[in-house]
Design a protein around this motif. Structure first.
Motif, PDB file in Angstrom:
ATOM      1  N   GLY A 294      -2.601   3.187  -3.991  1.00  0.00           N
ATOM      2  CA  GLY A 294      -3.259   4.230  -3.225  1.00  0.00           C
ATOM      3  C   GLY A 294      -4.744   3.934  -3.170  1.00  0.00           C
TER       4      GLY A 294
ATOM      5  N   ARG B 132      -1.140   5.124  -7.638  1.00  0.00           N
ATOM      6  CA  ARG B 132      -2.126   5.886  -6.881  1.00  0.00           C
ATOM      7  C   ARG B 132      -2.840   6.881  -7.777  1.00  0.00           C
ATOM      8  NH1 ARG B 132       1.577   8.786  -2.562  1.00  0.00           N
ATOM      9  NH2 ARG B 132       3.309   7.663  -3.467  1.00  0.00           N
TER      10      ARG B 132
ATOM     11  N   GLN C  73      -4.351  12.119  -5.504  1.00  0.00           N
ATOM     12  CA  GLN C  73      -4.126  11.757  -4.108  1.00  0.00           C
ATOM     13  C   GLN C  73      -2.901  12.463  -3.554  1.00  0.00           C
ATOM     14  OE1 GLN C  73      -4.106   7.561  -3.275  1.00  0.00           O
ATOM     15  NE2 GLN C  73      -3.372   7.817  -1.179  1.00  0.00           N
TER      16      GLN C  73
ATOM     17  N   THR D 196      -8.046   2.836  -4.080  1.00  0.00           N
ATOM     18  CA  THR D 196      -8.442   1.943  -5.156  1.00  0.00           C
ATOM     19  C   THR D 196      -9.838   1.410  -4.867  1.00  0.00           C
ATOM     20  OG1 THR D 196      -6.131   1.257  -5.422  1.00  0.00           O
ATOM     21  CG2 THR D 196      -7.797  -0.165  -6.405  1.00  0.00           C
TER      22      THR D 196
ATOM     23  N   SER E 273       0.864  -1.184   0.000  1.00  0.00           N
ATOM     24  CA  SER E 273       0.000   0.000   0.000  1.00  0.00           C
ATOM     25  C   SER E 273       0.896   1.229   0.000  1.00  0.00           C
ATOM     26  CB  SER E 273      -0.882  -0.001   1.255  1.00  0.00           C
ATOM     27  OG  SER E 273      -1.526   1.246   1.433  1.00  0.00           O
ATOM     28  N   VAL E 274       0.346   2.369  -0.401  1.00  0.00           N
ATOM     29  CA  VAL E 274       1.088   3.604  -0.174  1.00  0.00           C
ATOM     30  C   VAL E 274       1.334   3.808   1.319  1.00  0.00           C
ATOM     31  CG1 VAL E 274       0.288   4.750  -2.277  1.00  0.00           C
ATOM     32  CG2 VAL E 274      -1.026   4.999  -0.167  1.00  0.00           C
TER      33      VAL E 274
END
Length: 247
Positions: free
Chosen positions: A187, A242, A246, A189, A145-146
């Motif tokens: 990011g 992402r 964002q 989603t 994940s970010v």
């Protein structure tokens, strides 16, 4: 469906494949000509997805899977290897995100994230690594994940698990000379992550942000497809995907 050569066809195992990024990845990779083996707890959704993929000309199968249970993960991997004689790719995708402030002390949610996001990834690696070593190659794709790169209020424990997945992936990469390791970090989603427990106010805020910003799960699936499609001597180590908007 695309028609790559037989040498390009891979046996790809995907965890958390019943929805979101997992299901989108199954669609993308089946369309690329790979044989996808789908695992998740919601067997009815897996059955429907496999039927969809087969109707479109793809090759797919499924098995019930609980990534928090090492025996379940080993059975999932062993069955695929017994049937196909090899495993080319494992996509460790299963994940949960019940967010809350630390002082809310939602310990059960903390343990769930540790068990699914981190322990589940470790279970996948433990089950598949002997096969990859034995056949002299393969690919592990870990969906992080970010949040593996930053920490936000209400997400500390979730971020901790995703930082850990990224660290684990780098360690596996450094220890490997014949196995490719890729971390894919989405990011916002389109998925069901924002619907899975946690503090109700935080969940509502995340859902609102997702509705405004989220990219389709297929965008992340495309990144996974790109990494898998590279030659065996090219290891795409990290991909962050992402929304442009964002922060």
């Amino acid at each position: 469906m695309n028609s790559p050569t037989t040498a390009d066809h891979k046996i790809v195992l995907i965890t958390g494949a019943s929805s979101g990024i997992g299901a989108a990845t199954a669609r993308r990779l089946a369309a690329d000509g790979h044989h996808v083996v789908l695992g998740a707890r919601r067997v009815d959704r897996l059955e429907a997805l496999v039927a969809e993929l087969r109707a479109a000309g793809g090759r797919a199968e499924h098995r019930e899977l609980d990534v928090t249970d090492l025996d379940s993960v080993r059975a999932f991997v062993d069955a695929a290897h017994e049937r196909h004689g090899r495993i080319d790719v494992l996509v460790n995708n299963a994940g949960v995100m019940p967010l809350s402030r630390i002082d809310a002390l939602r310990v059960d949610d903390w343990n769930l994230m540790i068990d699914v996001n981190l322990r589940g990834t470790l279970h996948g690696i433990a089950a598949v690594l002997p096969y990859l070593r034995g056949q002299g190659g393969g690919h592990v794709v870990n969906v992080a994940s970010v949040s593996a790169y930053r920490v936000d209020p209400t997400a500390a424990v979730y971020c901790a698990t995703k930082f850990a997945v990224r660290a684990l992936s780098e360690g596996l990469r450094q220890e490997s000379r014949d196995i490719r390791v890729t971390v894919v970090s989405p990011g916002y989603t389109e998925s069901e992550l924002a619907d899975q427990g946690g503090d109700p106010e935080v969940r509502a805020a995340v859902r609102a942000a997702s509705q405004e910003l989220a990219i389709p799960a297929s965008a992340v699936a495309d990144a996974i497809g790109y990494a898998i499609a590279q030659p065996a001597n090219v290891d795409v180590n990290e991909l962050v995907v992402r929304p442009t908007a964002q922060g």
